[in-house]
Design a protein around this motif. Structure first.
Motif, PDB file in Angstrom:
ATOM      1  N   HIS A  97       0.818  -1.212   0.000  1.00  0.00           N
ATOM      2  CA  HIS A  97       0.000   0.000   0.000  1.00  0.00           C
ATOM      3  C   HIS A  97       0.854   1.265   0.000  1.00  0.00           C
ATOM      4  CE1 HIS A  97      -3.143   2.841   0.823  1.00  0.00           C
ATOM      5  NE2 HIS A  97      -2.661   3.138   2.004  1.00  0.00           N
ATOM      6  N   LEU A  98       1.955   1.238   0.747  1.00  0.00           N
ATOM      7  CA  LEU A  98       2.697   2.487   0.964  1.00  0.00           C
ATOM      8  C   LEU A  98       3.785   2.742  -0.073  1.00  0.00           C
ATOM      9  CD1 LEU A  98       3.057   2.105   4.814  1.00  0.00           C
ATOM     10  CD2 LEU A  98       1.523   3.635   3.602  1.00  0.00           C
ATOM     11  N   HIS A  99       4.180   1.705  -0.789  1.00  0.00           N
ATOM     12  CA  HIS A  99       5.265   1.834  -1.755  1.00  0.00           C
ATOM     13  C   HIS A  99       4.954   2.930  -2.775  1.00  0.00           C
ATOM     14  CE1 HIS A  99       8.514   0.555  -4.357  1.00  0.00           C
ATOM     15  NE2 HIS A  99       7.666   0.518  -5.372  1.00  0.00           N
ATOM     16  N   ASP A 100       5.984   3.708  -3.116  1.00  0.00           N
ATOM     17  CA  ASP A 100       5.834   4.777  -4.108  1.00  0.00           C
ATOM     18  C   ASP A 100       4.803   5.843  -3.719  1.00  0.00           C
ATOM     19  OD1 ASP A 100       7.763   4.488  -5.999  1.00  0.00           O
ATOM     20  OD2 ASP A 100       6.632   3.094  -7.244  1.00  0.00           O
ATOM     21  N   THR A 101       4.556   5.989  -2.431  1.00  0.00           N
ATOM     22  CA  THR A 101       3.713   7.096  -1.994  1.00  0.00           C
ATOM     23  C   THR A 101       4.573   8.074  -1.185  1.00  0.00           C
ATOM     24  OG1 THR A 101       3.140   6.141   0.125  1.00  0.00           O
ATOM     25  CG2 THR A 101       1.737   5.539  -1.731  1.00  0.00           C
ATOM     26  N   TYR A 102       3.938   9.132  -0.732  1.00  0.00           N
ATOM     27  CA  TYR A 102       4.669  10.102   0.092  1.00  0.00           C
ATOM     28  C   TYR A 102       5.149   9.508   1.399  1.00  0.00           C
ATOM     29  CZ  TYR A 102       4.436  14.331  -2.640  1.00  0.00           C
ATOM     30  OH  TYR A 102       4.662  15.274  -3.601  1.00  0.00           O
ATOM     31  N   PHE A 103       4.565   8.394   1.808  1.00  0.00           N
ATOM     32  CA  PHE A 103       5.046   7.757   3.027  1.00  0.00           C
ATOM     33  C   PHE A 103       6.514   7.396   2.873  1.00  0.00           C
ATOM     34  CE2 PHE A 103       5.631   4.538   6.225  1.00  0.00           C
ATOM     35  CZ  PHE A 103       4.787   4.928   7.257  1.00  0.00           C
ATOM     36  N   VAL A 104       6.849   6.848   1.728  1.00  0.00           N
ATOM     37  CA  VAL A 104       8.237   6.483   1.458  1.00  0.00           C
ATOM     38  C   VAL A 104       9.112   7.736   1.407  1.00  0.00           C
ATOM     39  CG1 VAL A 104       9.771   5.394  -0.198  1.00  0.00           C
ATOM     40  CG2 VAL A 104       7.539   4.418   0.232  1.00  0.00           C
ATOM     41  N   VAL A 105       8.579   8.764   0.753  1.00  0.00           N
ATOM     42  CA  VAL A 105       9.330  10.012   0.658  1.00  0.00           C
ATOM     43  C   VAL A 105       9.640  10.538   2.063  1.00  0.00           C
ATOM     44  CG1 VAL A 105       9.247  12.384  -0.173  1.00  0.00           C
ATOM     45  CG2 VAL A 105       8.260  10.561  -1.546  1.00  0.00           C
ATOM     46  N   ALA A 106       8.612  10.541   2.896  1.00  0.00           N
ATOM     47  CA  ALA A 106       8.818  11.033   4.254  1.00  0.00           C
ATOM     48  C   ALA A 106       9.796  10.140   5.004  1.00  0.00           C
ATOM     49  CB  ALA A 106       7.481  11.083   4.986  1.00  0.00           C
ATOM     50  N   HIS A 107       9.638   8.825   4.852  1.00  0.00           N
ATOM     51  CA  HIS A 107      10.518   7.889   5.554  1.00  0.00           C
ATOM     52  C   HIS A 107      11.979   8.143   5.211  1.00  0.00           C
ATOM     53  CE1 HIS A 107      12.486   4.162   6.736  1.00  0.00           C
ATOM     54  NE2 HIS A 107      12.814   3.958   5.471  1.00  0.00           N
ATOM     55  N   PHE A 108      12.282   8.232   3.920  1.00  0.00           N
ATOM     56  CA  PHE A 108      13.719   8.351   3.634  1.00  0.00           C
ATOM     57  C   PHE A 108      14.238   9.755   3.884  1.00  0.00           C
ATOM     58  CE2 PHE A 108      12.328   8.660  -0.957  1.00  0.00           C
ATOM     59  CZ  PHE A 108      12.891   9.888  -1.250  1.00  0.00           C
ATOM     60  N   HIS A 109      13.339  10.737   3.901  1.00  0.00           N
ATOM     61  CA  HIS A 109      13.834  12.052   4.318  1.00  0.00           C
ATOM     62  C   HIS A 109      14.110  12.064   5.821  1.00  0.00           C
ATOM     63  CE1 HIS A 109      12.724  13.615   0.325  1.00  0.00           C
ATOM     64  NE2 HIS A 109      13.627  14.526   0.594  1.00  0.00           N
ATOM     65  N   TYR A 110      13.303  11.355   6.582  1.00  0.00           N
ATOM     66  CA  TYR A 110      13.595  11.282   8.019  1.00  0.00           C
ATOM     67  C   TYR A 110      14.940  10.611   8.255  1.00  0.00           C
ATOM     68  CZ  TYR A 110       9.720  13.291  10.562  1.00  0.00           C
ATOM     69  OH  TYR A 110       8.860  14.182  11.128  1.00  0.00           O
ATOM     70  N   VAL A 111      15.240   9.605   7.440  1.00  0.00           N
ATOM     71  CA  VAL A 111      16.517   8.924   7.632  1.00  0.00           C
ATOM     72  C   VAL A 111      17.661   9.767   7.069  1.00  0.00           C
ATOM     73  CG1 VAL A 111      17.849   6.879   7.071  1.00  0.00           C
ATOM     74  CG2 VAL A 111      15.447   6.670   7.643  1.00  0.00           C
TER      75      VAL A 111
END
Lengths: 566, 398, 258, 239
Positions: A391-405
């Motif tokens: 569900h989350l792949h290629d959404t802003y969730f991923v964008v947010a996740h890797f920006h947090y990291v």
């Protein structure tokens, strides 16, 4: 401080007392052909900061475009180019070289008590290779139309027979290929340096954790980057000669490109985060005045992360049509990454416990790192679990996740390190108050920008979209607002550093009262780092072996700032 | 009617959504616990052990047991997460037996859906029956795409040269089932759509009220009446139109949609099984400006109108002119019942119903003299659509 | 302390002892070689995957290559590896007098280092000459990668050259995996795509190696190496052996898979 | 390291003491390598099927270890260098193993995910390249001059001028004797061999068609299933 010189022979008779690497030689030429790791580090620092500025401008443009539904600033195609350039520049020209090549080059040999890295000429060469790569990327920007996304996925990037990327992709490919070799050579250099250039008395258990982190990074740089290189060669050939490896039109396999790409690019995530963690170790120890809890566990967790990073690349491809067997294996292995990451966080907390915690600006970055990395790491669980990842792949969730990291992790680590070692590098202090203000704005702005993206992502907002549905308007607005706060924070920081260069107070050798080895030498350091080769008799975090005076005042000169607080 | 969306997750419209959401919230609460633990202890230490004059840090001791504890106990949790996540993934992978197979073709930047029996729907519109497992068998013509319906929690890349598949079972329709045949039989602000009354809309929020948040006001932009649907996204980046272009599909209706990765969206309409069966029977409907009732287009006027619409939207106009001007392909003006000569050895023939039909479905069968330079692609149109095009060509010869 | 002023000339300022310098250089070189291994690994991964998918293409493709030339090149490269190893040995023995063990001194010294390096260079050149003939033949006939397959000299006229048809016929007839007489596997395109990238990159490595050998040869001529200091010879030879190692795999995988 | 030699009199640790291998050993190593090369060529001429590849890799590995051990002095090298170099092979194996774990298992669970050819219908997936779709995994060799009557059944390929398709059209363009074969789907479709006929028919379709030109090409099968394609092609020839 228990630094003992092996002999009393002066290192170089021609050096005057108070000579340092900045004043030792003068003129532009002396900088451009320097073999001094410190100067090369400064060159890198200037370059990566410029790249950061450039990438940041693209980021602001992207966020401004997304502020309102529909067209705000630019055409859809321009928008695609903007986020491509933001990604490519930030990843390849900023984050990857930021800590290892800039801070690492400066600090690593000093911490080792070495006069230089093992191969100074190679070091300079790798800087110029990096510059050459940068030039190619700039050419790509100028000739335009790089709109592939930084991942350069085939077959879009092949641009043959489909509406695909134009020939400017070749420039990006070339630029990244070349910049990759800079990364490899830095890795080779650091590994040889750590193995063979340690000062007398510095056995592996006395190695500062910064060096452990950079060593683990170097292993990845050496072993993963060549795979990126060969991937790009194949992509280049596919683009020009249509060799039929990635192009399905000719019987190739586009998913294979993703395997190749992520075999490098997943470990590359650890090229980014491990040095960030490495810096945080130093900061936590220094500003808690306490030996790092579980030194060996942290050191080994760095190495473990480096090795594990090679086993999990497939988690970027759960939705890509990969076989179910591969999906299963990659998901299982992905969870293992949580273990060493968790170990680090827990150990840092345990170091704070019963410490003597100062909230100087570098420490604020370190604490910010722990907070943001915790969020970044925990949201990784959503993405490692396959059913939710779908569900989350290629959404802003991923964008947010890797920006947090990457931002919350690496950039905070980098900025913390930059604040921390700034006095050592330039010999001047900075305005602590401005530093704290800018930290606050960066921390606030970052969270506003990216936390809202988690919600957008789980609600189903796909990434790389120029436009969006009505329902996402408030969140996009919030996110863009955060980006502006972030930008203001960075501007204040830039002014703060500029002011320090212009009129900063002279820095003492050890402004932070740290027990670290690099603070034993003058600020800025001697051209050969130490007047005399130090003999190491204790660990880098052995605050309990330091005298009362060292702990409170630094050494050997007084530092007004810290002392006033005391 | 539908489960309400939460602040984090959109409404659940498919049978697998609850399972995904359960995992999501499970991890969410685990994360909350860890975050509170870490932030709490960090804040507490920061306060309690802040630097004060005369207070030294305590030397760090060793606690091997503690290290081992927090190194290895998380493994238990992680093992569970992997297990549950993989199980959920397999549920989303293995299709129940009694499913409908729909063939999906991605192309820059349109979705094409082929239903059982070879019915090809209007571009970017997918109709599926409710409460019935639907398997999508997908591949792409050019670059990577990704089929994503957030409300179903399904996503799968669409890869050129390879099949990928996913399945879902919708739990609600996007309209009310009434067995209507005309708009008049539905309520105010509703359209009759293959026997289902579906809410008309002007903007997304109309649909949120009618069928729930997360739905959107689909349909061709520019139509007078648009009806509610679920959005289908292309989640994998598939580029913009700055490179080599395929003009026919760049801008099918002149509205600015479908020129870019971010415009590659489709309408998903979930209708009753009866409505779906009816769709399979009659094929895609004429555009709203031509007909008032769904899917049927009585009268030559409606057909010609539909034909003209298809002439534009299917890209015929890129090569065939309608006013007799020369182009890469024969003009349609005066084509009807004209004598054609062919370049590849076929006997001359009259351009009648059968000839036009063949030219659409199998364009390479006979190539008109002098037009060997452009290879026309084969078009898969329903019988109704072909009739409409023929009607349009007839009007051009009058 | 040992500083630049205190050690031998060849000792760089930041090293304390020749041994430290030597070991650092060696470790750096080995790490670099590991990098090279991974660089080529991508090609081998692609090779094995497509080999599994398209066995006919790989089988017919290998029969389109000239295994005699491949064997010749293998022998030439092995010889060059041998001479490179001998060059290192000669440099390690050095010109020092009074070493009792006569066997140890045989073929030792600066002169022999130069001879062996020159020989290595010549073998490397021979390898490239053979490669040149192989490549020009393929360009001429049209056994080219991807969309250029069948296009003699990269000019796609739509017609296969007669030579290529003959070669294909022979290759299909002798290939172990084939789909039947006169059936050309479509994926020969991918095979030759990989063939050209693999041998091309290897060829570039050979050329770089030739440059390095020439450079070292010149340094040796100026008398910069001795029994104490010969690290550059050693490292260049290591690089050269790696080039040989890659070819040792490329040769059977491309030419001899039947 | 740095501490042992602060004095003019250098200890054992100061200078490099390389191990010098006797010339005889090197000659022996060279002879072995040449012999193994001979052996691998010998094995090539014995038909072992898939084992040929295995034997070739095995012998190559033996040769590589010999080169490594003696020529590259790994036998006398520091342990770290040995470990790191061999360790890099470990990463190669991971790279290969995991990627193959994907490529070889696609379509095992969900039979339709990841396959290039639909196992149920034999249809090749959209986007495989129209040429490949039309002609299948195999292309017939064009006839040599003088072999009249064997028209290549490839359609004319690059009408749009974008994709040069070398051998497609080869015969068709030149071979005036068989004008109806190329680009003449209707006739081919009428032929008695229905499956192959269709394949040939679709060969004439446009290579860049946005719609799915020639997806029904029945000759298109997965690479390992060569036999089907063969039948298809032979059937065409028989028309």
């Amino acid at each position: 401080m228990t630094v003992e010189a092996a002999t009393a022979v002066p290192s170089d008779a021609s050096h005057e007392a108070g000579d340092n690497y900045l004043t030792h030689e003068r003129g532009l030429k002396s900088w451009l052909i320097t073999l001094d790791h410190k100067r090369i580090g400064i060159l890198y620092l200037a370059s990566v900061l410029l790249a950061f500025l450039l990438g940041g401008v693209f980021a602001i443009l992207v966020r401004t475009e997304l502020m309102f539904k529909g067209q705000t600033l630019m055409e859809a195609d321009t928008y695609n180019q903007m986020f491509t350039l933001h990604g490519a520049i930030m990843v390849f020209l900023f984050i990857i070289p930021s800590i290892p090549a800039a801070l690492g080059n400066f600090i690593l040999p000093i911490q080792l008590g070495a006069k230089d890295v093992a191969f100074p000429r190679l070091n300079l060469a790798s800087f110029y290779i990096y510059m050459l790569g940068t030039v190619c990327l700039v050419v790509a920007i100028v000739v335009g139309e790089v709109n592939t996304g930084w991942t350069l996925y085939a077959p879009y990037s092949i641009g043959r027979n489909v509406t695909g990327a134009g020939s400017s992709v070749l420039w990006v490919t070339l630029g990244v290929f070349i910049a990759g070799f800079s990364s490899i050579l830095t890795g080779v250099n650091f590994m040889a340096t750590v193995h063979k250039m340690r000062a007398p008395g510095m056995h592996w258990k006395r190695l500062p954790l910064f060096i452990w982190g950079l060593y683990a990074t170097a292993v990845i740089q050496v072993l993963a980057t060549p795979v990126l290189a060969i991937t790009l060669v194949l992509l280049f050939m596919e683009h020009t000669l249509s060799i039929g490896i990635f192009d399905p039109q000719l019987g190739g396999d586009p998913v294979l490109f993703q395997h190749f790409f992520w075999f490098y690019s997943h470990p590359a995530v650890y090229i980014m985060i491990l040095p960030g963690m490495a810096v945080v170790n130093e900061l936590i120890a220094t500003f808690s005045h306490r030996k790092i809890f579980g030194y060996m566990f942290i050191a080994m967790s760095s190495i473990t992360l480096a090795l594990l990073s090679f086993l999990v690349w497939g988690h970027h491809m759960f939705a890509s049509g990969m076989s179910e067997y591969a999906t299963m294996v990659f998901s299982a292995l992905t969870f293992l990454v949580a273990i060493p990451s968790g170990v680090k966080v827990f150990n840092w907390l345990a170091t704070l416990y019963q410490g003597s915690i100062s909230f100087a600006s570098p420490m604020l970055y370190a604490l910010g790192f722990i907070a943001l990395f915790t969020i970044g790491g925990l949201t990784g669980l959503f993405l490692g679990t396959i059913s939710t990842d779908i569900h989350l792949h290629d959404t802003y969730f991923v964008v947010a996740h890797f920006h947090y990291v990457m931002v919350g992790g690496t950039v905070f680590g980098f900025l913390g390190g930059l604040h921390y070692w700034w006095p050592k590098m330039v010999g001047k202090m900075y305005d602590e108050k401005l530093a704290k203000i800018s930290w606050f704005l960066v921390f606030l702005g970052f969270n506003v920008t990216f936390f809202s993206q988690f919600i957008m992502g789980s609600q189903g907002m796909p990434r790389r979209y120029y436009d969006y549905l009505d329902q996402f308007q408030p969140l996009h607005m919030t996110s863009s607002g955060g980006a502006y706060i972030l930008a203001v924070g960075f501007l204040i920081m830039a002014y703060m550093f500029y002011k320090s260069l212009r009129s900063g107070e002279k820095a003492p050798p050890n402004p932070w009262a740290s027990a670290g080895y690099e603070w034993m030498t003058t600020s800025p350091p001697h051209p050969h780092n130490f007047e005399e080769t130090p003999v190491i008799t204790r660990g880098p975090y052995d605050y309990h072996l330091c005298t009362e005076e060292e702990l409170w005042d630094g050494f050997p000169e007084d530092f007004p700032g810290e002392k006033a607080k005391a | 009617m539908n489960p309400e969306p939460t602040i984090q997750m959109p409404a659940q419209w498919s049978t697998i959504a609850p399972e995904v959401d359960y995992m999501y919230y499970f991890i969410y609460w685990v994360s909350v616990v860890f975050t509170i633990g870490i932030f709490g202890s960090m804040g507490w230490f920061m306060w309690k052990y802040r630097r004060r004059p005369g207070v030294k840090a305590k030397p760090t001791g060793h606690n091997f047991g503690l290290e081992i504890f927090w190194t290895f106990t998380p493994l238990l949790l992680l093992a569970y997460l992997f297990h549950a996540g993989f199980q959920g993934y397999l549920h989303g992978t293995v299709v129940p037996d009694d499913h409908v197979e729909i063939r999906v073709r991605g192309m820059q930047w349109n979705w094409e859906f082929e239903h059982p029996g070879g019915v090809i729907d209007t571009y970017n519109e997918l109709k599926v029956p409710v409460n019935k497992p639907v398997q999508l068998i997908m591949s792409s013509n050019d670059v990577l795409h990704s089929f994503y319906v957030p409300l179903f929690r399904v996503k799968r890349d669409v890869v050129p040269g390879m099949y990928t598949s996913l399945w879902f079972e919708a739990t609600h329709t996007t309209g009310e089932v009434t067995g209507c045949t005309q708009d008049a039989q539905c309520g105010e602000g509703q359209s009759c759509y293959y026997g289902n009354c579906i809410a008309q809309c002007q903007q997304d929020s109309d649909c949120w009220e009618a069928i729930g948040e997360g739905s959107w006001c689909g349909g061709q932009v520019g139509d007078e009446t648009r009806i509610c649907a679920l959005p289908v996204f292309c989640a994998e980046y598939c580029g913009a139109g700055s490179g080599i272009t395929r003009s026919a599909f760049d801008d099918p209706d002149g509205s600015g949609r479908n020129t870019n990765h971010s415009t590659m969206m489709a309408d998903l309409r979930i209708i009753s099984q009866e409505g779906y069966d009816r769709f399979l029977e009659v094929g895609p409907p004429p555009p709203a400006e031509c007909a008032t009732t769904d899917a049927t287009c009585e009268g030559e006027e409606c057909k010609a109108c539909w034909g003209q619409s298809l002439y534009q939207s299917s890209g015929c106009s890129a090569c065939h002119s309608s006013d007799g001007s020369p182009g890469p392909a024969p003009t349609w003006q005066g084509l009807w019942e004209n004598q054609r000569t062919f370049m590849n050895g076929a006997e001359p023939a009259v351009a009648d119903r059968n000839y036009i039909r063949e030219s659409i479905l199998n364009p390479q069968a006979r190539i008109v003299e002098g037009f060997g330079n452009v290879a026309m692609p084969a078009y898969r149109l329903s019988d109704n659509q072909i009739d409409a095009i023929i009607a349009y060509i007839q009007t051009l010869s009058e | 302390m040992a500083h630049a002023h205190h050690g031998p000339d060849y000792l760089a300022h930041h090293f304390d002892t020749p041994k430290q310098q030597y070991e650092a250089a060696k470790i750096g070189m080995w790490i670099f070689l590991a990098q090279e291994v991974l660089f080529f690994s991508g090609l081998f991964v692609a090779y094995f995957i497509f080999r599994k998918w398209y066995p006919e293409a790989w089988s017919v493709g290998s029969h389109l290559l000239n295994w005699k030339m491949g064997t010749l090149n293998t022998a030439v490269l092995l010889l060059s590896s041998f001479t490179a190893a001998m060059a290192v040995r000669a440099a390690q023995i050095g010109d020092q007098k009074g070493v009792p063990d006569k066997d140890k001194r045989k073929f030792g010294g600066q002169a022999w280092t130069g001879h062996f390096l020159l020989l290595t260079f010549v073998f490397a050149g021979a390898f490239m000459v053979v490669k040149y003939f192989e490549y020009t033949h393929k360009f001429h006939v049209g056994t080219l990668p991807g969309q250029y397959f069948g296009c003699a000299n990269f000019e796609c006229t739509g017609t296969m050259s007669e030579e290529l048809v003959e070669e294909l016929r022979a290759a299909i007839a002798s290939a172990h995996h084939n789909a039947g007489p006169d059936l050309v596997p479509y994926h020969l395109r991918s095979f030759f795509g990989l063939y050209f990238v693999m041998t091309g990159l290897h060829g570039i490595h050979v050329l770089i190696g030739m440059g390095l050998i020439a450079w070292i040869w010149n340094k040796n001529r100026k008398g910069e190496f001795s029994a104490e200091y010969n690290t550059p010879v050693d490292n260049v030879a290591l690089y050269w052996h790696l080039v040989d190692l890659v070819w040792i795999y490329l040769f059977p995988l491309l030419y001899l898979i039947d | 390291m740095a501490d042992a030699h602060a004095h003019a009199e250098h200890g054992d640790d100061y200078y490099v003491h390389a191990h010098i291998t006797p010339a005889r050993t090197y000659v022996l190593v060279l002879a072995t390598l040449l012999f193994l090369t001979f052996l691998t060529v010998l094995a090539y001429n014995v038909h072992l099927g898939d084992w040929n590849l295995f034997v070739a890799v095995l012998i190559a590995t033996i040769k590589a270890s010999i080169v490594g051990t003696w020529f590259m002095h790994l036998k006398y090298e520091q342990r770290f260098n040995l470990i790191f170099f061999l360790g890099s092979l470990f990463f190669v194996i991971i790279f290969l193993g995991y990627t193959v774990n994907d490529t070889e298992h696609r379509g095992r669970q969900g039979t339709l995910t990841g396959v290039r050819v639909d196992p149920a219908t034999g249809k090749r997936a959209f986007g495989s390249g129209s040429v490949l779709q039309a002609e299948g995994e195999f292309i017939r060799l064009p006839p040599l001059p003088g072999e009249a009557g064997q028209a290549g059944q490839e359609g004319e390929a690059d009408r749009d001028g974008e994709v040069p398709e070398p051998e497609a059209a080869g015969a068709a363009a030149e071979d005036g004797a068989a004008p109806t074969a190329a680009g003449e789907p209707a006739e081919a479709g009428d032929s008695e061999a229905p499956t192959a006929g269709e394949a040939a028919a679709e060969a004439g379709a446009s290579p860049t068609a946005p719609a799915e030109a020639g997806e029904e090409a029945s000759g298109a099968t997965e690479g390992t299933e060569g036999t089907e394609a063969t039948e298809g092609a032979e059937a065409t020839e028989g028309e």
